[in-house]
Write an enzyme that holds these catalytic residues in place. Structure first.
Site, PDB file in Angstrom:
ATOM      1  N   GLU A 155      30.037  20.559  15.941  1.00  0.00           N
ATOM      2  CA  GLU A 155      28.803  21.281  16.284  1.00  0.00           C
ATOM      3  C   GLU A 155      27.619  20.642  15.551  1.00  0.00           C
ATOM      4  OE1 GLU A 155      26.879  25.689  15.693  1.00  0.00           O
ATOM      5  OE2 GLU A 155      28.970  25.361  15.159  1.00  0.00           O
TER       6      GLU A 155
ATOM      7  N   THR B  16      30.993  18.730  11.466  1.00  0.00           N
ATOM      8  CA  THR B  16      31.989  19.122  12.461  1.00  0.00           C
ATOM      9  C   THR B  16      31.408  18.760  13.828  1.00  0.00           C
ATOM     10  OG1 THR B  16      31.059  21.327  12.662  1.00  0.00           O
ATOM     11  CG2 THR B  16      32.827  21.041  11.037  1.00  0.00           C
TER      12      THR B  16
ATOM     13  N   ASP C  29      24.735  19.796  13.359  1.00  0.00           N
ATOM     14  CA  ASP C  29      24.146  20.474  12.194  1.00  0.00           C
ATOM     15  C   ASP C  29      24.790  21.841  11.954  1.00  0.00           C
ATOM     16  OD1 ASP C  29      22.400  18.311  11.887  1.00  0.00           O
ATOM     17  OD2 ASP C  29      20.885  19.235  13.167  1.00  0.00           O
TER      18      ASP C  29
ATOM     19  N   ARG D 242      21.948   9.017  15.166  1.00  0.00           N
ATOM     20  CA  ARG D 242      22.822   9.031  16.340  1.00  0.00           C
ATOM     21  C   ARG D 242      23.746  10.229  16.236  1.00  0.00           C
ATOM     22  NH1 ARG D 242      20.690   6.588  19.977  1.00  0.00           N
ATOM     23  NH2 ARG D 242      22.612   6.965  21.114  1.00  0.00           N
TER      24      ARG D 242
ATOM     25  N   LEU E 282      27.260  11.831  16.670  1.00  0.00           N
ATOM     26  CA  LEU E 282      28.615  11.278  16.667  1.00  0.00           C
ATOM     27  C   LEU E 282      29.551  12.179  17.469  1.00  0.00           C
ATOM     28  CD1 LEU E 282      28.486  10.334  12.918  1.00  0.00           C
ATOM     29  CD2 LEU E 282      28.557   8.719  14.838  1.00  0.00           C
TER      30      LEU E 282
ATOM     31  N   HIS F  88      20.642  17.676   5.975  1.00  0.00           N
ATOM     32  CA  HIS F  88      19.739  18.120   7.033  1.00  0.00           C
ATOM     33  C   HIS F  88      18.530  18.784   6.384  1.00  0.00           C
ATOM     34  CE1 HIS F  88      18.517  19.411  10.985  1.00  0.00           C
ATOM     35  NE2 HIS F  88      18.234  20.578  10.456  1.00  0.00           N
TER      36      HIS F  88
HETATM   37  C1  GRF Z   1      15.816  13.033   5.679  1.00  0.00           C
HETATM   38  O1  GRF Z   1      14.853  14.040   5.697  1.00  0.00           O
HETATM   39  C2  GRF Z   1      17.164  13.571   6.075  1.00  0.00           C
HETATM   40  O2  GRF Z   1      17.391  14.877   5.649  1.00  0.00           O
HETATM   41  C3  GRF Z   1      17.049  13.537   7.582  1.00  0.00           C
HETATM   42  O3  GRF Z   1      16.373  12.334   7.860  1.00  0.00           O
HETATM   43  C4  GRF Z   1      15.553  11.984   6.754  1.00  0.00           C
HETATM   44  C5  GRF Z   1      15.946  10.608   6.318  1.00  0.00           C
HETATM   45  O4  GRF Z   1      15.106  10.094   5.326  1.00  0.00           O
HETATM   46  N1  GRF Z   1      18.336  13.690   8.204  1.00  0.00           N
HETATM   47  P1  GRF Z   1      15.567   8.868   4.439  1.00  0.00           P
HETATM   48  O5  GRF Z   1      16.019   7.769   5.398  1.00  0.00           O
HETATM   49  O6  GRF Z   1      16.673   9.297   3.521  1.00  0.00           O
HETATM   50  O7  GRF Z   1      14.338   8.431   3.689  1.00  0.00           O
END
Ligand code: GRF
Length: 222
Positions: free
Chosen positions: A146, A144, A148, A94, A96, A112
């Site tokens: 923005e 923040t 990612d 989601r 935020l 990320h």
């Molecule tokens: C990961 O690749 C994370 O970087 C991204 O979503 C994925 C989540 O995987 N934001 P998990 O739920 O930690 O297995």
């Protein structure tokens, strides 16, 4: 030494990052404990992992709220009620809003799956392959307003192989990078080594000129 930090993790999916954070807390690498795992959906497998570890869970379904602000307010209220010091987004699907992000400024982290600022948003592994990137990876950053786009703390890289598919690349980024860099960043922030000041990341009081690289750490988390 600051008091043990009270940590909340926000999840929507498998929970592999969550599992790595749980393990790091359990074996003493983190000066804190996970007090709440909050899911954006009740059927997220990550919530089962939390329950198995004996951690309190909650699910907040956004569709039960009139708009994003009310969802964010309920989320913030749940986190505040648990007296949360640090909030980690770990596959939380989601977006935020500004009010939520401001409320938790400097204590809200995200992971990320790309080498930010490359490939913000979704489908990062596919986009790295399509772009012909020689390297790919993951980044932990402060959140923040923005998407990612907050200041990066630590990254780890993998080489893209000619035979890679979206799945093989995603798996390598998860296993070689994500489950290492997130516990590492949490260890720093829980110890009070990491801070966000005027939009810059400070590690032990010194501004980071660029995100730390997993390969450059003397004693990286395994
Ligand atoms: C990961 O690749 C994370 O970087 C991204 O979503 C994925 C989540 O995987 N934001 P998990 O739920 O930690 O297995």
């Amino acid at each position: 030494m600051p008091e043990a930090r009270r940590i909340a993790v926000l999840v929507s999916g498998q929970g592999r990052n969550l599992q790595a954070l749980i393990a790091a807390c359990a074996d003493g690498r983190i000066a804190g404990r996970i007090v709440l795992v909050l899911g954006s959906r009740a059927d997220a497998p990550a919530l089962d992992r939390a329950r198995t570890a004996g951690i309190e869970t909650r699910a907040l379904d956004h569709s039960a709220f009139a708009d994003r602000e009310r969802f964010d307010d309920a989320l913030a209220a749940a986190l505040d009620a648990a007296q949360t010091d640090l909030v980690l987004l770990a596959g939380f699907m989601r977006i935020l809003g500004a009010g939520f992000v401001r409320h938790f400024a400097g204590r809200l982290l995200n992971i990320h799956p790309s080498l930010l600022p490359r490939h913000p948003g979704l489908h990062t592994h596919r986009r790295a392959l399509e772009a012909g990137d020689a390297e790919h990876g993951a980044t932990v950053h402060f959140v923040t307003e923005e998407l990612d786009g907050g200041p990066s703390i630590i990254q780890g890289r993998v080489r893209v192989r000619t035979e890679d598919t979206e799945d093989t690349l995603a798996e390598r980024v998860m296993q070689d990078i994500e489950v290492r860099i997130y516990p590492q960043a949490l260890a720093w922030i829980a110890r009070g080594d990491l801070a966000l000041r005027e939009g810059r990341v400070l590690l032990r009081g010194k501004p980071l000129p660029a995100p730390l690289q997993l390969d450059d750490l003397e004693a990286p988390f395994r």
